[in-house]
Design a protein around this motif. Structure first.
Motif, PDB file in Angstrom:
ATOM      1  N   ILE A   1     -37.771  24.588  -7.406  1.00 52.13           N
ATOM      2  CA  ILE A   1     -39.239  24.692  -7.396  1.00 52.13           C
ATOM      3  C   ILE A   1     -39.732  24.072  -8.698  1.00 52.13           C
ATOM      4  N   ILE A   2     -40.481  23.012  -8.576  1.00 51.96           N
ATOM      5  CA  ILE A   2     -40.806  22.179  -9.726  1.00 51.96           C
ATOM      6  C   ILE A   2     -42.281  22.290 -10.080  1.00 51.96           C
ATOM      7  N   ARG A   3     -42.556  22.747 -11.292  1.00 54.26           N
ATOM      8  CA  ARG A   3     -43.884  22.789 -11.910  1.00 54.26           C
ATOM      9  C   ARG A   3     -44.907  23.522 -11.037  1.00 54.26           C
ATOM     10  N   SER A   4     -44.592  24.766 -10.752  1.00 54.01           N
ATOM     11  CA  SER A   4     -45.527  25.623 -10.016  1.00 54.01           C
ATOM     12  C   SER A   4     -46.205  26.559 -11.014  1.00 54.01           C
ATOM     13  N   TRP A   5     -47.427  26.234 -11.397  1.00 51.28           N
ATOM     14  CA  TRP A   5     -48.191  27.037 -12.357  1.00 51.28           C
ATOM     15  C   TRP A   5     -49.244  27.858 -11.608  1.00 51.28           C
TER      16      TRP A   5
ATOM     17  N   THR B   1     -38.447  25.136 -12.521  1.00 51.80           N
ATOM     18  CA  THR B   1     -38.842  24.390 -13.717  1.00 51.80           C
ATOM     19  C   THR B   1     -40.317  24.622 -13.989  1.00 51.80           C
ATOM     20  N   ALA B   2     -40.630  25.017 -15.230  1.00 51.63           N
ATOM     21  CA  ALA B   2     -41.989  25.215 -15.707  1.00 51.63           C
ATOM     22  C   ALA B   2     -42.619  26.461 -15.082  1.00 51.63           C
ATOM     23  N   GLY B   3     -43.897  26.689 -15.418  1.00 56.25           N
ATOM     24  CA  GLY B   3     -44.606  27.874 -14.973  1.00 56.25           C
ATOM     25  C   GLY B   3     -44.776  28.882 -16.083  1.00 56.25           C
ATOM     26  N   THR B   4     -45.851  29.660 -16.021  1.00 62.27           N
ATOM     27  CA  THR B   4     -45.983  30.788 -16.938  1.00 62.27           C
ATOM     28  C   THR B   4     -44.957  31.850 -16.576  1.00 62.27           C
TER      29      THR B   4
ATOM     30  N   THR C   1     -36.104  27.036 -16.542  1.00 59.69           N
ATOM     31  CA  THR C   1     -36.403  26.326 -17.776  1.00 59.69           C
ATOM     32  C   THR C   1     -37.914  26.185 -17.846  1.00 59.69           C
ATOM     33  N   GLN C   2     -38.537  26.854 -18.818  1.00 56.73           N
ATOM     34  CA  GLN C   2     -39.989  26.838 -18.885  1.00 56.73           C
ATOM     35  C   GLN C   2     -40.507  25.565 -19.558  1.00 56.73           C
ATOM     36  N   ASP C   3     -40.030  25.289 -20.765  1.00 58.21           N
ATOM     37  CA  ASP C   3     -40.477  24.097 -21.504  1.00 58.21           C
ATOM     38  C   ASP C   3     -39.432  23.826 -22.581  1.00 58.21           C
ATOM     39  N   ASP C   4     -38.777  22.673 -22.530  1.00 52.56           N
ATOM     40  CA  ASP C   4     -37.674  22.426 -23.448  1.00 52.56           C
ATOM     41  C   ASP C   4     -38.126  22.112 -24.875  1.00 52.56           C
ATOM     42  N   GLU C   5     -39.440  22.148 -25.137  1.00 51.33           N
ATOM     43  CA  GLU C   5     -39.925  21.983 -26.508  1.00 51.33           C
ATOM     44  C   GLU C   5     -40.312  23.306 -27.157  1.00 51.33           C
ATOM     45  N   ILE C   6     -40.200  24.394 -26.415  1.00 48.96           N
ATOM     46  CA  ILE C   6     -40.746  25.668 -26.878  1.00 48.96           C
ATOM     47  C   ILE C   6     -39.980  26.230 -28.077  1.00 48.96           C
ATOM     48  N   TRP C   7     -38.701  25.952 -28.191  1.00 47.45           N
ATOM     49  CA  TRP C   7     -37.891  26.543 -29.259  1.00 47.45           C
ATOM     50  C   TRP C   7     -38.161  25.903 -30.613  1.00 47.45           C
TER      51      TRP C   7
ATOM     52  N   ASN D   1     -36.719  49.634  -9.731  1.00 45.28           N
ATOM     53  CA  ASN D   1     -35.523  49.312  -8.962  1.00 45.28           C
ATOM     54  C   ASN D   1     -35.366  47.797  -8.872  1.00 45.28           C
ATOM     55  N   VAL D   2     -35.134  47.204 -10.043  1.00 47.02           N
ATOM     56  CA  VAL D   2     -35.053  45.752 -10.187  1.00 47.02           C
ATOM     57  C   VAL D   2     -33.666  45.383 -10.686  1.00 47.02           C
ATOM     58  N   LEU D   3     -33.061  44.388 -10.069  1.00 43.43           N
ATOM     59  CA  LEU D   3     -31.789  43.835 -10.529  1.00 43.43           C
ATOM     60  C   LEU D   3     -32.003  42.384 -10.911  1.00 43.43           C
ATOM     61  N   ILE D   4     -31.670  42.060 -12.157  1.00 43.91           N
ATOM     62  CA  ILE D   4     -31.738  40.687 -12.653  1.00 43.91           C
ATOM     63  C   ILE D   4     -30.341  40.371 -13.179  1.00 43.91           C
ATOM     64  N   ALA D   5     -29.576  39.576 -12.456  1.00 44.08           N
ATOM     65  CA  ALA D   5     -28.155  39.420 -12.762  1.00 44.08           C
ATOM     66  C   ALA D   5     -27.688  37.980 -12.580  1.00 44.08           C
ATOM     67  N   ARG D   6     -26.851  37.550 -13.512  1.00 38.82           N
ATOM     68  CA  ARG D   6     -26.143  36.258 -13.450  1.00 38.82           C
ATOM     69  C   ARG D   6     -27.106  35.081 -13.382  1.00 38.82           C
ATOM     70  N   ASN D   7     -28.230  35.203 -14.062  1.00 40.70           N
ATOM     71  CA  ASN D   7     -29.199  34.114 -14.127  1.00 40.70           C
ATOM     72  C   ASN D   7     -29.038  33.327 -15.426  1.00 40.70           C
ATOM     73  N   ASP D   8     -29.541  32.108 -15.429  1.00 36.01           N
ATOM     74  CA  ASP D   8     -29.567  31.258 -16.626  1.00 36.01           C
ATOM     75  C   ASP D   8     -31.027  31.065 -17.010  1.00 36.01           C
ATOM     76  N   ILE D   9     -31.438  31.724 -18.085  1.00 42.10           N
ATOM     77  CA  ILE D   9     -32.842  31.795 -18.488  1.00 42.10           C
ATOM     78  C   ILE D   9     -32.960  31.120 -19.852  1.00 42.10           C
ATOM     79  N   ARG D  10     -33.700  30.022 -19.922  1.00 39.74           N
ATOM     80  CA  ARG D  10     -33.634  29.230 -21.148  1.00 39.74           C
ATOM     81  C   ARG D  10     -34.965  28.538 -21.442  1.00 39.74           C
ATOM     82  N   ASP D  11     -35.110  28.180 -22.739  1.00 41.69           N
ATOM     83  CA  ASP D  11     -36.260  27.408 -23.195  1.00 41.69           C
ATOM     84  C   ASP D  11     -37.563  28.015 -22.695  1.00 41.69           C
ATOM     85  N   CYS D  12     -37.754  29.300 -23.015  1.00 40.61           N
ATOM     86  CA  CYS D  12     -38.938  30.002 -22.552  1.00 40.61           C
ATOM     87  C   CYS D  12     -39.420  30.980 -23.618  1.00 40.61           C
ATOM     88  N   TYR D  13     -40.574  31.568 -23.383  1.00 42.82           N
ATOM     89  CA  TYR D  13     -41.162  32.486 -24.362  1.00 42.82           C
ATOM     90  C   TYR D  13     -40.538  33.867 -24.252  1.00 42.82           C
ATOM     91  N   ASN D  14     -40.455  34.427 -23.056  1.00 42.45           N
ATOM     92  CA  ASN D  14     -39.826  35.724 -22.837  1.00 42.45           C
ATOM     93  C   ASN D  14     -38.891  35.658 -21.636  1.00 42.45           C
TER      94      ASN D  14
END
Length: 495
Positions: free
Chosen positions: A111-115, A135-138, A159-165, A202-215
């Motif tokens: 899913i690409i650039r869905s804001w 890719t992208a999105g708040t 990947t939210q924005d690769d310039e954020i860091w 009752n939320v499971l967040i597992a085995r994800n790759d979360i990068r270049d983002c604010y939170n």
């Protein structure tokens, strides 16, 4: 199960050795029924209107939307400046909207650039998302509504924005007085991989790759629900085995209230402040088996928000926080930042972690202060051994020059310290967290951790400090759901 084939042109396609009729994606979603498998053939799917599921699946017969390898939803809309750390709501754009539905799975799509959101959920339950590359999105996924619960997000990438860091100032994302109107120019980046407002849990967040983002994960409660009984919202959240990389603010940030959060076996690489407990009521938060390291410093030159910490604590107030214990045990930290900078907490059990501070002289210039402290100054950090929720640091291994003397200003807080004068890990900068032989010493007693159902979990004494013993990652306790009757009675008894 009925298989519904979807293609970008909705014409006949050669699929699985046969010519098969296909539908357009929007028609397939609109016509979906319980038990349907909506299968997208590889290709680009331009998307200008949200995909809204009109009905639920059934337990045992969910609606499944699955993409073949190479399936891409191309939204390519522009950032929504009106969304910044707030609930985007059902009226704003999302590639998928799941409102008042249940038993739906979405799998294996880009899913690409869905804001502002790729997925928006409201008053829905039993939803699964796996194999999404966003890719992208708040927000990658945002959930809202008091009946929302039972959400699984696994093996996804955001990947939210690769310039954020490195390229964007922290306060150019976070609204504040530095800007004439109080609104930061990149405020639309103030979001999260998973954001939520007023959901049960009752939320499971597992085995994800979360990068270049604010939170990474940030779950809030609206003002009208702040007075709800503890445990009504943000309950039973499991954050396991994820990769968090280049997180500009917080990988894990509950807001207002949270009960029964389990943060285990994650990898935190170049993250600012790992665990936020700032102004959060509740408790029974568990951090175990995690590893943390760095090889970079955040922010462009002149950005003062580049220090970070392991814990972000609250500022105090009229209601002591949290209400129950939190436990941070058997983690491995290779740090350029303070362990805790400032704030106040109670009920923290910090046990058997391996905490190595890097040698600043061996790093590139300005990676960390030459005199980096273990804690912030005494006036800014409050730790107390007073009942009923004492702070306990027990059995930690640390190589900081001031450890364990830094605890002299906190009487009764420290027990069984293990100090070191050399690096603890095989190579912290490289993310190699096996302990050096000199520190491979197990404990003399088992570890007891209170659980959110009134039981006590026992961790075996044969473990070494930190997250790795004899080459194996620390597994930690099995998940135990919150017993609401128990935690509320515990709170009433204490009051």
């Amino acid at each position: 199960m009925r298989i519904v084939y979807v293609s970008p042109n909705a014409q006949e396609c050669w699929i699985d050795a046969a010519w098969r009729s296909t539908k357009s994606l929007d028609v397939a979603v609109k016509d979906s029924m319980p038990g349907d498998l909506i299968r997208l053939v590889a290709g680009d799917y331009p998307l200008s209107e949200p995909l809204v599921f009109p009905r639920s699946g059934h337990e045992g017969a969910p609606i499944i939307l699955r993409g073949d390898t190479g399936s891409q939803l191309k939204v390519n809309n522009k950032p929504d400046y009106s969304v910044s750390a707030n609930n985007p709501g059902r009226d704003r754009f999302a590639a998928f909207k799941l409102i008042d539905v249940a038993h739906i799975r979405i799998e294996n799509l880009s899913i690409i650039r869905s804001w502002p959101s790729a997925v928006y959920i409201e008053n829905s339950h039993d939803l699964c998302f796996t194999g999404l590359d966003i890719t992208a999105g708040t927000y990658a996924v945002y959930a809202n509504g008091v009946t929302t619960q039972a959400i699984e997000i696994t093996q996804c990438r955001w990947t939210q924005d690769d310039e954020i860091w490195r390229a964007i100032r922290w306060d150019d994302i976070h609204d504040g007085n530095i800007h004439p109107d109080g609104k930061a120019p990149f405020r639309y980046l103030n979001g999260a991989f998973f954001g939520a407002d007023d959901i049960t849990g009752n939320v499971l967040i597992a085995r994800n790759d979360i990068r270049d983002c604010y939170n990474g994960v940030r779950m809030d409660v609206s003002a009208e629900n702040l007075a709800a009984p503890i445990g009504s919202f943000n309950r039973d959240v499991r954050i396991f085995d994820n990769n968090f990389s280049y997180i500009r603010d917080n990988p894990v940030e509950p807001e207002a209230t949270a009960v029964g959060w389990w943060i285990g076996r994650n990898r935190f690489y170049n993250c600012h402040k790992l665990f936020s407990q700032d102004g959060v009521r509740g408790g029974f938060w568990y951090y175990f088996g995690n590893i943390c390291w760095f090889d970079s410093r955040p922010g462009p030159e002149g950005d003062e928000y580049n220090g970070g910490a392991v814990f972000k604590l609250g500022k105090g107030g009229t209601v002591p926080q949290p209400d129950f214990i939190s436990a941070c045990f058997h983690n491995s930290f290779f740090l350029r930042q303070k362990y805790i900078k400032k704030g106040t907490t109670r009920g923290l059990i910090n046990a058997r972690n391996a905490i190595e501070h890097a040698d600043p002289s061996a790093l590139p210039t300005d990676f960390m202060p030459a005199d980096q402290t273990f804690f912030g100054d005494a006036d800014g950090l409050q730790l107390s051994a007073e009942a009923p929720l004492p702070v306990i640091f027990s059995g930690d291994l640390a190589n900081h020059a001031t450890y364990p003397a830094v605890f002299d200003r906190y009487p009764g807080v420290l027990a069984d310290p293990r100090s070191a004068q050399t690096p603890l890990f095989e190579d912290g900068l490289a993310g190699r967290f096996d302990l050096r032989r000199a520190y491979q010493t197990p404990y003399d007693s088992n570890l007891a951790i209170p659980m959110p159902d009134g039981t006590v979990w026992t961790g075996h004494q044969d473990q070494w400090p930190g997250a790795i013993t004899d080459g194996k990652r620390y597994g930690g306790p099995e998940f135990v759901a919150v017993n609401l009757e128990y935690v509320r009675e515990l709170l009433n008894t204490r009051d």
